[in-house]
Design a protein around this motif. Structure first.
Motif, PDB file in Angstrom:
ATOM      1  N   THR A  67      14.676  15.075  -5.260  1.00  0.00           N
ATOM      2  CA  THR A  67      13.268  14.702  -5.223  1.00  0.00           C
ATOM      3  C   THR A  67      12.997  13.956  -3.924  1.00  0.00           C
ATOM      4  N   VAL A  68      11.869  14.277  -3.309  1.00  0.00           N
ATOM      5  CA  VAL A  68      11.440  13.630  -2.074  1.00  0.00           C
ATOM      6  C   VAL A  68      10.039  13.074  -2.306  1.00  0.00           C
ATOM      7  N   VAL A  69       9.768  11.931  -1.726  1.00  0.00           N
ATOM      8  CA  VAL A  69       8.427  11.359  -1.804  1.00  0.00           C
ATOM      9  C   VAL A  69       7.772  11.522  -0.434  1.00  0.00           C
ATOM     10  N   LEU A  70       6.659  12.246  -0.410  1.00  0.00           N
ATOM     11  CA  LEU A  70       5.889  12.418   0.818  1.00  0.00           C
ATOM     12  C   LEU A  70       4.646  11.549   0.728  1.00  0.00           C
ATOM     13  N   THR A  71       4.297  10.911   1.822  1.00  0.00           N
ATOM     14  CA  THR A  71       3.092  10.095   1.874  1.00  0.00           C
ATOM     15  C   THR A  71       2.128  10.729   2.851  1.00  0.00           C
ATOM     16  N   ASP A  72       0.890  10.979   2.394  1.00  0.00           N
ATOM     17  CA  ASP A  72      -0.083  11.630   3.272  1.00  0.00           C
ATOM     18  C   ASP A  72      -0.832  10.606   4.112  1.00  0.00           C
ATOM     19  N   ILE A  73      -1.772  11.074   4.907  1.00  0.00           N
ATOM     20  CA  ILE A  73      -2.493  10.217   5.844  1.00  0.00           C
ATOM     21  C   ILE A  73      -3.334   9.151   5.142  1.00  0.00           C
ATOM     22  N   GLU A  74      -3.676   9.394   3.873  1.00  0.00           N
ATOM     23  CA  GLU A  74      -4.451   8.420   3.096  1.00  0.00           C
ATOM     24  C   GLU A  74      -3.558   7.502   2.265  1.00  0.00           C
ATOM     25  N   SER A  75      -2.264   7.524   2.529  1.00  0.00           N
ATOM     26  CA  SER A  75      -1.247   6.714   1.851  1.00  0.00           C
ATOM     27  C   SER A  75      -1.040   7.104   0.395  1.00  0.00           C
TER      28      SER A  75
END
Length: 145
Positions: A67-75
């Motif tokens: 599992t990977v956690v990705l954070t987008d530009i809006e956090s």
């Protein structure tokens, strides 16, 4: 209320970009085909789902899950559960299979035979919910039906 899974993505080995020892991945399918309003599709997902690189193998390798956690530009966080397995393919470059030893197979009669190689494929569930153990245990059952 949040959805259990926002996106389901199938990423496979890109035969069109396999000129070097290190291949590339490409999105083969995604569901839904359009982005959800308020939940952006994770860009670059084909890069993170093979942390060891997109490599062909002469042997079928065991499936892996992480599992990977990705954070987008809006956090906003997107939890991506990735199941990777290897499926048999005929190597389109003749007998040359990339597995690290660089050997080429040839039949005794001098004819070059196409080699069977195994290419990685990843199934990815993307969710805003932090339940990786549910995806690990139930994910394969959800896919099988």
């Amino acid at each position: 209320m949040a959805r259990f899974a926002d996106y389901f993505i199938v990423v496979g080995y890109d035969q069109d970009k396999s000129g070097s020892e290190e291949g590339c991945g490409k999105i083969i399918q995604r569901f839904p085909k359009k982005d959800w309003e308020g939940t952006a599709f994770p860009q670059g997902v084909e890069m993170f789902c093979q942390p060891g690189g997109w490599r062909l193998s002469r042997e079928r390798r065991a499936p892996t899950f992480f599992t990977v956690v990705l954070t987008d530009i809006e956090s906003d966080r997107h939890y991506c559960s990735c199941l990777t397995f290897f499926e048999a393919e005929v190597n389109l470059q003749g007998s040359k299979a990339i597995d690290g030893d660089g050997d080429e197979d040839e039949e005794e009669d001098g004819m070059v035979q196409p080699a069977q190689v195994f290419a990685p494929k990843s199934l990815i569930l993307v969710s805003r919910l932090d339940f990786p153990e549910i995806f690990r245990v139930r994910g394969p059952h959800l896919i099988k039906g």
